[in-house]
Design a protein around this motif. Structure first.
Motif, short mmCIF file in Angstrom:
data_model
loop_
_atom_site.label_atom_id
_atom_site.label_comp_id
_atom_site.label_asym_id
_atom_site.label_seq_id
_atom_site.Cartn_x
_atom_site.Cartn_y
_atom_site.Cartn_z
N ALA A 101 0.59 -1.19 0.18
CA ALA A 101 0.29 -0.15 -0.49
C ALA A 101 1.06 1.08 -0.19
O ALA A 101 0.53 2.18 -0.97
N ILE A 102 1.68 1.76 0.76
CA ILE A 102 2.75 1.98 0.80
C ILE A 102 3.34 2.62 -0.97
O ILE A 102 3.66 3.98 -0.97
N ASP A 103 3.98 1.51 -1.29
CA ASP A 103 4.76 1.29 -2.58
C ASP A 103 3.50 2.71 -3.99
O ASP A 103 4.55 2.54 -4.45
N GLU A 117 5.00 17.11 0.31
CA GLU A 117 4.84 15.84 0.12
C GLU A 117 5.03 14.23 1.05
O GLU A 117 6.55 14.76 2.17
N GLY A 118 4.71 13.59 0.66
CA GLY A 118 4.98 12.74 1.34
C GLY A 118 4.07 12.25 2.69
O GLY A 118 4.84 10.83 3.45
N SER A 151 9.25 1.30 8.78
CA SER A 151 9.57 0.80 9.79
C SER A 151 9.35 0.88 11.54
O SER A 151 8.91 -0.01 11.85
N ILE A 152 8.24 1.79 11.39
CA ILE A 152 7.35 1.55 12.53
C ILE A 152 6.68 0.58 12.04
O ILE A 152 5.83 -0.03 13.49
N SER A 178 11.16 10.57 2.50
CA SER A 178 11.80 8.76 3.02
C SER A 178 10.55 8.48 4.24
O SER A 178 10.77 7.78 5.01
N SER A 179 9.29 9.14 3.75
CA SER A 179 8.06 8.79 4.45
C SER A 179 8.34 7.76 4.42
O SER A 179 7.14 6.01 5.21
N ASP A 180 8.09 7.16 3.42
CA ASP A 180 7.54 6.20 3.43
C ASP A 180 8.59 4.88 4.08
O ASP A 180 7.83 3.71 4.54
#
Length: 146
Positions: A23-25, A52-53, A83-84, A76-78
């Motif tokens: 979903a993130i990707d 953005e992000g 990681s979380i 790098s929010s993805d």
């Protein structure tokens, strides 16, 4: 029994991570320079940072039933969200319900808007397709590897 519980728990963790990461990707990053007016309006209306992000960084998992908005920004929010998610899934115990969510206030409209203006592939359908392929082809692998 203990081995089966451990393997099943590991399988759920890996499957949930795969779903969330897919979903993130599939969520677009955005461009605060190109769409500056949108980001400034979003800041004014919703109190979100004008960068953005956010949509990518808002994906999260919960095993305790709490669903809250998460604000991560930048290119790098993805990676931060993933990681979380990985860390949150480490505490998963077999039998808990895993919820994957994105409570960004406009996430539901994002896919429709991008499709409408032909600027991005859909988010949900490729994610669902990937989840189904993972479920059909890799769930046994996740169990065996745990």
């Amino acid at each position: 029994h203990e081995e089966a519980v451990r393997k099943l728990g590991g399988m759920v963790q890996k499957f949930s991570y795969t779903v969330a990461y897919t979903a993130i990707d599939n969520t677009p990053l955005g461009d605060s320079n190109k769409y500056e007016d949108f980001y400034l309006d979003r800041e004014k209306r919703l109190g979100l940072e004008p960068m953005e992000g956010f949509a990518k960084g808002s994906w999260r998992v919960s095993t305790d039933g709490t669903l809250e908005m998460q604000e991560l920004y930048g290119p790098s929010s993805d990676e931060m969200a993933a990681s979380i998610i990985k860390g949150d899934l480490e505490s998963y115990k077999l039998g808990e319900t895993v919820m994957i969510s994105n409570f960004g206030p406009y996430i539901r409209n994002l896919e429709q808007d991008f499709q409408k203006y032909n600027k991005q592939q859909p988010i949900m359908q490729p994610t669902i397709d990937s989840v189904m392929r993972t479920y059909q082809l890799h769930l046994d692998d996740y169990y065996k590897a745990s």
